[in-house]
Design a protein around this motif. Structure first.
Motif, PDB file in Angstrom:
ATOM      1  N   UNK A 174       0.544  -1.027   0.346  1.00 45.72           N
ATOM      2  CA  UNK A 174       0.334  -0.184   0.005  1.00 45.72           C
ATOM      3  C   UNK A 174       1.114   1.373   0.248  1.00 45.72           C
ATOM      4  N   UNK A 175       2.179   1.092   0.898  1.00 43.68           N
ATOM      5  CA  UNK A 175       3.035   2.363   0.541  1.00 43.68           C
ATOM      6  C   UNK A 175       3.401   2.570  -0.183  1.00 43.68           C
ATOM      7  N   UNK A 176       3.745   1.539  -1.095  1.00 42.55           N
ATOM      8  CA  UNK A 176       4.431   2.169  -2.039  1.00 42.55           C
ATOM      9  C   UNK A 176       3.712   2.491  -2.705  1.00 42.55           C
ATOM     10  N   UNK A 177       2.298   1.716  -3.377  1.00 46.81           N
ATOM     11  CA  UNK A 177       1.260   2.183  -4.224  1.00 46.81           C
ATOM     12  C   UNK A 177       1.752   3.766  -4.393  1.00 46.81           C
ATOM     13  N   UNK A 178       0.961   4.139  -3.200  1.00 45.43           N
ATOM     14  CA  UNK A 178       0.865   5.465  -2.675  1.00 45.43           C
ATOM     15  C   UNK A 178       1.935   6.691  -3.120  1.00 45.43           C
ATOM     16  N   UNK A 179       3.604   6.037  -2.276  1.00 46.36           N
ATOM     17  CA  UNK A 179       4.678   6.575  -3.189  1.00 46.36           C
ATOM     18  C   UNK A 179       4.879   6.936  -3.971  1.00 46.36           C
ATOM     19  N   UNK A 228      12.935   7.612  -5.614  1.00 45.61           N
ATOM     20  CA  UNK A 228      14.617   7.066  -5.200  1.00 45.61           C
ATOM     21  C   UNK A 228      14.111   5.869  -4.029  1.00 45.61           C
ATOM     22  N   UNK A 229      14.823   4.481  -4.477  1.00 45.86           N
ATOM     23  CA  UNK A 229      14.452   3.801  -3.450  1.00 45.86           C
ATOM     24  C   UNK A 229      15.867   3.194  -3.017  1.00 45.86           C
ATOM     25  N   UNK A 230      15.742   2.760  -1.796  1.00 43.39           N
ATOM     26  CA  UNK A 230      17.064   1.978  -1.072  1.00 43.39           C
ATOM     27  C   UNK A 230      16.749   0.471  -1.015  1.00 43.39           C
ATOM     28  N   UNK A 231      17.846   0.147  -2.076  1.00 46.89           N
ATOM     29  CA  UNK A 231      17.756  -1.667  -2.324  1.00 46.89           C
ATOM     30  C   UNK A 231      18.628  -1.865  -1.283  1.00 46.89           C
ATOM     31  N   UNK A 277       9.658   8.028 -15.312  1.00 46.36           N
ATOM     32  CA  UNK A 277       9.807   8.589 -14.142  1.00 46.36           C
ATOM     33  C   UNK A 277      11.183   8.313 -14.030  1.00 46.36           C
ATOM     34  N   UNK A 278      12.283   9.243 -13.936  1.00 43.66           N
ATOM     35  CA  UNK A 278      13.408   8.788 -13.909  1.00 43.66           C
ATOM     36  C   UNK A 278      14.052   7.910 -11.617  1.00 43.66           C
ATOM     37  N   UNK A 279      14.814   7.234 -11.526  1.00 46.39           N
ATOM     38  CA  UNK A 279      14.657   5.940 -10.922  1.00 46.39           C
ATOM     39  C   UNK A 279      16.407   6.448 -10.188  1.00 46.39           C
ATOM     40  N   UNK A 280      15.737   6.607  -8.722  1.00 45.31           N
ATOM     41  CA  UNK A 280      17.526   6.554  -8.074  1.00 45.31           C
ATOM     42  C   UNK A 280      17.700   5.571  -6.571  1.00 45.31           C
ATOM     43  N   UNK A 295      15.692  11.440   0.799  1.00 45.25           N
ATOM     44  CA  UNK A 295      14.137  10.720   1.228  1.00 45.25           C
ATOM     45  C   UNK A 295      14.797   9.661   0.151  1.00 45.25           C
ATOM     46  N   UNK A 296      14.092   8.579   0.709  1.00 48.51           N
ATOM     47  CA  UNK A 296      13.825   7.181  -0.265  1.00 48.51           C
ATOM     48  C   UNK A 296      12.876   5.920   0.038  1.00 48.51           C
ATOM     49  N   UNK A 297      12.637   5.052  -0.832  1.00 46.27           N
ATOM     50  CA  UNK A 297      11.742   4.270   0.162  1.00 46.27           C
ATOM     51  C   UNK A 297      12.169   2.978   0.395  1.00 46.27           C
TER      52      UNK A 297
END
Length: 149
Positions: free
Chosen positions: A16-21, A29-32, A50-53, A137-139
């Motif tokens: 849910x949070x991911x889809x909202x983000x 921005x994702x921490x992986x 959309x650019x991804x970092x 700030x990242x997901x």
């Protein structure tokens, strides 16, 4: 490219949070820290322009290493048509940060209060690399649970 071998354990709050983000932003921005997270992002992302970092977890260079990150990103880039950028968190490990720069890492996170910061900054400038002193700030997907099938 082969199909991925991961199944994701249902975690409604993360999904849910991911889809909202991903619907509320113009840049991702994702921490992986694992290949499965790239597959998860790829299967749930809606905007292919959309650019991804991708950002490594804090101080990941110390426990995962430079080559791990660079290979993870190299493979991850093959999954997306989006513009991709990445940053390796080196915290205050000047030697490992320098190794990352020498191996071709273009963006690193490094503690600006470190005694070696200015020396490292000069080296990064000569290699046309960027040192970031603050995490974006990242997901954070490092808590995403998955299993192999």
């Amino acid at each position: 490219m082969q199909a991925h071998k991961f199944t994701f354990i249902s975690q409604k709050n993360i999904i849910f949070s991911f889809n909202k983000y991903t619907t509320d932003t113009n840049a991702y921005f994702f921490t992986v820290n694992h290949l499965s997270q790239f597959y998860f992002i790829n299967s749930h992302i809606k905007n292919n322009y959309c650019p991804i970092t991708f950002i490594s977890p804090q101080n990941a260079v110390a426990y995962m290493g430079v080559r791990w990150w660079m290979q993870l990103i190299k493979f991850g880039k093959q999954l997306f048509s989006n513009p991709i950028d990445d940053a390796l968190d080196c915290y205050d490990n000047a030697g490992l940060a320098l190794a990352a720069l020498r191996l071709g890492q273009k963006k690193i996170l490094f503690n600006s209060k470190s005694k070696q910061f200015n020396l490292l900054k000069n080296r990064a400038d000569s290699l046309q690399a960027i040192i970031l002193t603050k995490r974006s700030e990242s997901f954070d997907l490092t808590e995403l649970r998955f299993s192999y099938f």
